[in-house]
Design an enzyme around this catalytic site. Sequence first.
Site, PDB file in Angstrom:
ATOM      1  N   GLU A 142       0.837  -1.205   0.000  1.00  0.00           N
ATOM      2  CA  GLU A 142       0.000   0.000   0.000  1.00  0.00           C
ATOM      3  C   GLU A 142       0.868   1.250   0.000  1.00  0.00           C
ATOM      4  O   GLU A 142       1.857   1.323   0.737  1.00  0.00           O
ATOM      5  CB  GLU A 142      -0.929  -0.012   1.224  1.00  0.00           C
ATOM      6  CG  GLU A 142      -1.952  -1.129   1.172  1.00  0.00           C
ATOM      7  CD  GLU A 142      -2.936  -1.094   2.344  1.00  0.00           C
ATOM      8  OE1 GLU A 142      -2.765  -0.243   3.242  1.00  0.00           O
ATOM      9  OE2 GLU A 142      -3.856  -1.922   2.361  1.00  0.00           O
ATOM     10  N   HIS A 147      -8.141   1.573   1.910  1.00  0.00           N
ATOM     11  CA  HIS A 147      -7.958   1.245   3.335  1.00  0.00           C
ATOM     12  C   HIS A 147      -8.822   2.157   4.215  1.00  0.00           C
ATOM     13  O   HIS A 147      -8.329   2.847   5.106  1.00  0.00           O
ATOM     14  CB  HIS A 147      -6.490   1.363   3.731  1.00  0.00           C
ATOM     15  CG  HIS A 147      -6.126   0.460   4.878  1.00  0.00           C
ATOM     16  ND1 HIS A 147      -4.912  -0.166   4.985  1.00  0.00           N
ATOM     17  CD2 HIS A 147      -6.827   0.077   5.973  1.00  0.00           C
ATOM     18  CE1 HIS A 147      -4.864  -0.885   6.099  1.00  0.00           C
ATOM     19  NE2 HIS A 147      -6.025  -0.756   6.713  1.00  0.00           N
TER      20      HIS A 147
END
Length: 536
Positions: free
Chosen positions: A266, A285
């Site tokens: 990420e 997220h």
Amino acid sequence: MEQIMTKPKVLISDKMDPNAARIFEERGCDVDVITGETPEQLIARIGEYDGLAIRSSTTVTDEILAAATNLKVIGRAGIGVDNVDIPKASARGVVVMNTPFGNSITTAEHAIAMLLALARQIPEANTRTQAGEWPKKDFMGVEVTGKTLGLIGAGNIGAIVASRAQGLRMKVIAYDPFLTPDRAVELGVEKVDLGMLVQRADFITLHTPLTDETRNILNRERLEQCKPGVRIVNCARGGLIDELALKDLLDSDHIAGAALDVFAKEPPAADHPLFGTPGFICTPHLGASTTEAQVNVALQVAEQMADYLVDGGVTNALNVPSLSAEEAPRLRPYIALGEKLGSLVGQLEGPDVNSLTIEVEGAAAELNMKPITAAVLAGMMRSWSDSINMVNAPILAKERGLDVREVRHGREGNYHTLLRVTATTGTRKREVAGSLFGGSEMRLVEIAGTRIETDLDGHMIYVVNEDAPGFIGRLGSTLGEAGVNIGNFHLGRRLPDRHRGGDAVLLLTLDQRPTPEVLDAICELEGVKKVKALSF
């Protein structure tokens, strides 16, 4: 002169609700809020702080921990602690806490939202409608009513998802190695193995941390075993699903849809293989991203850290046993006694101890033993090595292969409360026992089979000698000639016989540390079998 107590000092290094700083201050901590620093800046600053409160932006590396010479606790406002080097923190004696419940509802609701978005293809339908189309015939969704939801992980968040899914009239099955049959009944779910879950589930949601055991828990083989047309949601941690295999099985229509809030890396690369794949939706997220969750985790981490720094309470720690703020005052004298007894054993036996038994009886048997055991280990190992505390002592003991046993006795013997420590070194055993007088005054009450009653404080000498007339006079003369003053003198005979002519044990408290020359002079006295200098 009145002693000035220094307030614990806390650094908040990531953005979080300002009420967290207020809680620290109200609980007796000094707090600085300094966000957005580089690792180098944090390394230069961290040495002055007792506590570090973080979210996901700060990564606590071994280099930062090495500079954090006063650090006692790291608090992560949220569940995931991938950004904290927990083994290195443990080795340095730093408690690591998270807040596993502050964003549970938010994350569970996001998983349900993703599940429904998959079922009705909402994101793609929205995009095309806003682009000026009216693609009503292109979107044929599925109902969730009557479908089977497979939970991988039935902890706090998984349990909330199960409850919400049952409200949508879904049947819930669950795979979780830690799910007991009674808990499954309580949740209203059917416990199954992972192979059965992927074969039966119409929808799968994941709610497990990322560990060596769970990494790629949905690998290519398990994804291929899934029921055709399954839809998969992951709002837990990246790395639980083989993303390339997921892409291939979406392309083949074996998997009808997948919704990810988390990725193995990420942020994901702009050319991530899953982007643009039909049936795939994602969010950046956002599982914990609600106003309520952000406030909850910030307040919770501040309360937990303040409990530890001010009162000694340990809640939601990942590397030390939990100890509530209510328990801490009651356990504190036992922890102190455990450290003293551990130190005594460590000094007498050295680092060759290979097993340790900690026994409690009477009032002590009603207490949480884990902190007491950690205190005994810390006291013992601190006599051999620096930088040992209750956090890293159990870890180091395990690394050394030390066999540690805990025993509770409901009985009450000669003392209202008793803590006994038995160390084994090869074939030799060393037993020491202590009690609390008046609920807080620590006393050694037995050593090496000898009943004795003394404080463990300051400089001491431990002597084992043949019980014969004149020895005490010779010992006193030897110390007097060396200019060593005796503060307290404690003598006892070995149990169970305690007959004349056996061995006697002496513990002497001295006003100063005995020199090697003084110890050698005592060793040369007639009848002396063992002499050991002690320091507490």
